[in-house]
Design a protein around this motif. Structure first.
Motif, mmCIF file in Angstrom:
data_model
loop_
_atom_site.group_PDB
_atom_site.id
_atom_site.type_symbol
_atom_site.label_atom_id
_atom_site.label_comp_id
_atom_site.label_asym_id
_atom_site.label_seq_id
_atom_site.Cartn_x
_atom_site.Cartn_y
_atom_site.Cartn_z
ATOM 1 N N GLY A 300 0.749 -1.256 -0.157
ATOM 2 C CA GLY A 300 -0.116 0.087 -0.003
ATOM 3 C C GLY A 300 0.964 1.356 -0.102
ATOM 4 O O GLY A 300 0.252 2.190 -0.009
ATOM 5 N N VAL A 314 -2.015 2.536 -5.735
ATOM 6 C CA VAL A 314 -2.962 2.085 -4.935
ATOM 7 C C VAL A 314 -4.368 2.385 -5.185
ATOM 8 O O VAL A 314 -5.252 1.932 -5.014
ATOM 9 C CB VAL A 314 -2.600 3.089 -3.526
ATOM 10 N N ASP A 315 -4.516 3.650 -6.159
ATOM 11 C CA ASP A 315 -5.823 3.844 -6.864
ATOM 12 C C ASP A 315 -6.187 2.942 -7.840
ATOM 13 O O ASP A 315 -7.728 2.398 -7.790
ATOM 14 C CB ASP A 315 -5.848 5.204 -7.495
ATOM 15 N N ARG A 318 -7.597 0.093 -5.290
ATOM 16 C CA ARG A 318 -9.026 0.428 -4.776
ATOM 17 C C ARG A 318 -10.139 0.350 -6.081
ATOM 18 O O ARG A 318 -11.109 -0.243 -5.639
ATOM 19 C CB ARG A 318 -9.084 2.073 -4.530
ATOM 20 N N LYS A 349 0.644 1.427 5.935
ATOM 21 C CA LYS A 349 -0.079 1.992 4.776
ATOM 22 C C LYS A 349 -0.835 0.857 3.923
ATOM 23 O O LYS A 349 -2.035 0.858 3.243
ATOM 24 C CB LYS A 349 0.795 2.679 3.691
ATOM 25 N N THR A 350 -0.101 -0.198 3.875
ATOM 26 C CA THR A 350 -0.522 -1.701 3.334
ATOM 27 C C THR A 350 -1.779 -1.921 4.021
ATOM 28 O O THR A 350 -3.100 -2.419 3.242
ATOM 29 C CB THR A 350 0.373 -2.500 3.422
ATOM 30 N N SER A 352 -3.688 -0.334 5.664
ATOM 31 C CA SER A 352 -5.045 0.644 5.724
ATOM 32 C C SER A 352 -5.807 0.436 4.330
ATOM 33 O O SER A 352 -6.828 0.513 4.149
ATOM 34 C CB SER A 352 -4.413 1.980 5.823
ATOM 35 N N LEU A 353 -4.782 0.236 3.315
ATOM 36 C CA LEU A 353 -5.146 -0.094 2.099
ATOM 37 C C LEU A 353 -5.996 -1.421 2.053
ATOM 38 O O LEU A 353 -7.254 -1.563 1.417
ATOM 39 C CB LEU A 353 -4.178 -0.245 0.957
ATOM 40 N N GLU A 356 -9.471 -1.054 3.889
ATOM 41 C CA GLU A 356 -10.507 -0.262 3.008
ATOM 42 C C GLU A 356 -10.925 -0.751 1.771
ATOM 43 O O GLU A 356 -12.124 -0.742 1.476
ATOM 44 C CB GLU A 356 -9.618 1.014 2.700
ATOM 45 N N CYS A 357 -10.086 -1.742 1.062
ATOM 46 C CA CYS A 357 -10.768 -2.429 0.066
ATOM 47 C C CYS A 357 -11.397 -3.669 0.422
ATOM 48 O O CYS A 357 -12.431 -3.977 -0.285
ATOM 49 C CB CYS A 357 -9.462 -2.659 -0.834
#
Length: 463
Positions: A300, A314-315, A318, A349-350, A352-353, A356-357
């Motif tokens: 992430g 990362v987008d 997502r 960060k990873t 969190s991604l 979130e996903c």
């Protein structure tokens, strides 16, 4: 010529995937030997008498393997080798070669790009020759040139990689007496694999199987294979064993339209890159039977994604997860911990991604710098590589073989356990394992989840 295609026995109880794009032990899944099935077709077309012995799939001992080989009494044996099972596979071949006195030809994709490993293989008493190119095309050429008595130490071709096998080959599934042993671990019913394409043109620095030319099967042939497996072999789930099913625009749409047009009812699973996922493609694939799509999340952290040459953002991740999930397709994510530049901040960060996903499942693996990859030298030059033998290069290992500037091996090991705990132990994730309309799926998924939790607690490898 009588040719025996051999998928060697399991190693320490683990089934092994010995394919051109994956050469490692697995946990909880048993795959049919697709490469050998394609190779068999090319040999049959040349008029050879071919037998395929899948000791891995049918969980045969080496002793029983030798007995069955003796009954066929082939002129030559071909076997693919795993990489993290290389020592065990070579020992097995040494015993077979000594007992049967039949020449043995082998193939390992990673070794074809790493001369020291190839030398280890050729120095083994159980190996007569090494294929430096995929056997689907190269083995028939090798037999034409060298016959059944190759000069010991032969490498064919002697320089570089030949082209990938030609797509028209229809896998010789009729050589397998049954498909009963094969499964993904959670799929119900009879399972099989097909490849709609081979190769991957991208050059991710961590990947041992990248940067190869790509060949494609015609959509009609792909669906012919599916139709045979469903109608003749009773298959209910198919894995598309491609690196990237969405690589060529419009091709998967043509395959899906053919599936729908023929009225084939089968569940299938596929893999692709996050930046290739399109809403209209997934919608059509869902109509044609797609139930699960795997993508490589990797990290992430944008800086790490750029440094490993992944070519996604990362987008992209997502958007891909959102699109896949919006059509009721299970999204399977793959994450690598311990890549160059990994820190506690990049790990957060990873996570969190990932959270979130919210994919249906995520596999967290440690970075494995195979000796034919470009990141291998990064770890080795900094003394961040802790591998003493091939068995250390297991993608599903619970023990990291690397460290980074900021994180030691114990740090990475703790982070992986934390990652699974934070992802798996959420109530929303646990409730997803319940399907009121499919009790058998719920039972198998629940059993697999319990197994994963137990492995996490006990520190065993997790898939």
């Amino acid at each position: 010529m009588k040719v025996l295609l051999l998928n060697l026995p399991r190693v320490h109880g683990y089934p092994v995937v010995r394919e051109e794009r994956y050469e490692h032990r697995d946990i909880g899944a048993v795959y049919p030997p697709l490469s050998l099935l394609h190779t068999a077709t090319s040999l049959l077309e040349k008029g050879h008498d071919v037998r395929l012995l899948d000791s891995n799939g049918f969980d045969l001992s080496l002793r029983n393997t030798a007995i069955l080989i003796s009954e066929f009494n082939p002129d030559i044996i071909f076997a693919r080798l795993g990489f993290d099972t290389l020592q065990e596979d070579l020992k097995a071949l040494e015993k077979l070669r000594s007992r049967l006195n039949i020449p043995i030809v082998v193939r390992n994709r990673i070794a074809s790009g790493h001369e020291p490993t190839r030398s280890i293989i050729l120095d083994s008493p159980g190996v007569d020759a090494f294929l430096n190119s995929p056997p689907e095309g190269a083995l028939a050429q090798f037999l034409d040139l060298h016959g059944s008595r190759p000069v010991r130490g032969t490498i064919y071709p002697d320089a570089g990689e030949c082209s990938q096998f030609q797509p028209p080959l229809f896998p010789a599934y009729h050589l397998l007496p049954s498909l009963e042993p094969y499964h993904t671990g959670v799929s119900c019913g009879t399972f099989a694999m097909i490849s709609t394409s081979t190769g991957c043109p991208f050059k991710c620095t961590f990947c041992a199987y990248n940067g190869t030319s790509v060949t494609f099967k015609e959509p009609g042939q792909v669906v012919d294979e599916m139709e045979y497996l469903v109608n003749e072999r009773g298959v209910s789930t198919i894995l598309f064993f491609d690196d990237l099913v969405l690589l060529r625009e419009g091709r998967m749409e043509a395959i899906c339209n053919e599936i729908i047009g023929r009225g084939i009812k089968v569940k299938w699973i596929a893999c692709t890159r996050a930046n290739l996922v399109r809403d209209e493609s997934i919608a059509l694939m869902k109509r044609a039977g797609l139930v699960e799509m795997a993508i490589g999340i990797e990290s992430g952290d944008p800086g790490i994604l750029e440094s490993i040459g992944k070519g996604i953002t990362v987008d992209h991740v997502r958007d891909a997860c959102r699109i896949i999930k919006s059509h009721g397709v299970l999204c399977y994510g793959m994450v690598i911990l311990g890549l160059p530049g990994e820190t506690r901040e990049s790990f957060e960060k990873t996570m969190s991604l990932v959270l979130e996903c919210d994919p249906f499942y995520v596999q967290f693996c440690f970075s494995i710098p195979f000796p034919n990859t470009s990141i291998y030298s990064w770890y080795r030059e900094r003394n961040y590589l802790f591998a003493e033998k091939c068995s250390d290069y297991w993608p599903l290992s619970d023990t990291p073989m690397v460290r980074t500037e900021a994180l030691g091996r114990e740090d990475l090991k703790s982070m992986r356990r934390e990652a699974y705990r934070r992802f798996v132990m959420r109530p929303s994730y646990l409730f997803r394992k319940i399907r009121l309309d499919d009790p058998m799926w719920t039972f198998r998924a629940g059993f697999r989840l319990a197994e994963r939790i137990f492995r996490m607690i006990s520190g065993d490898p997790v898939r």
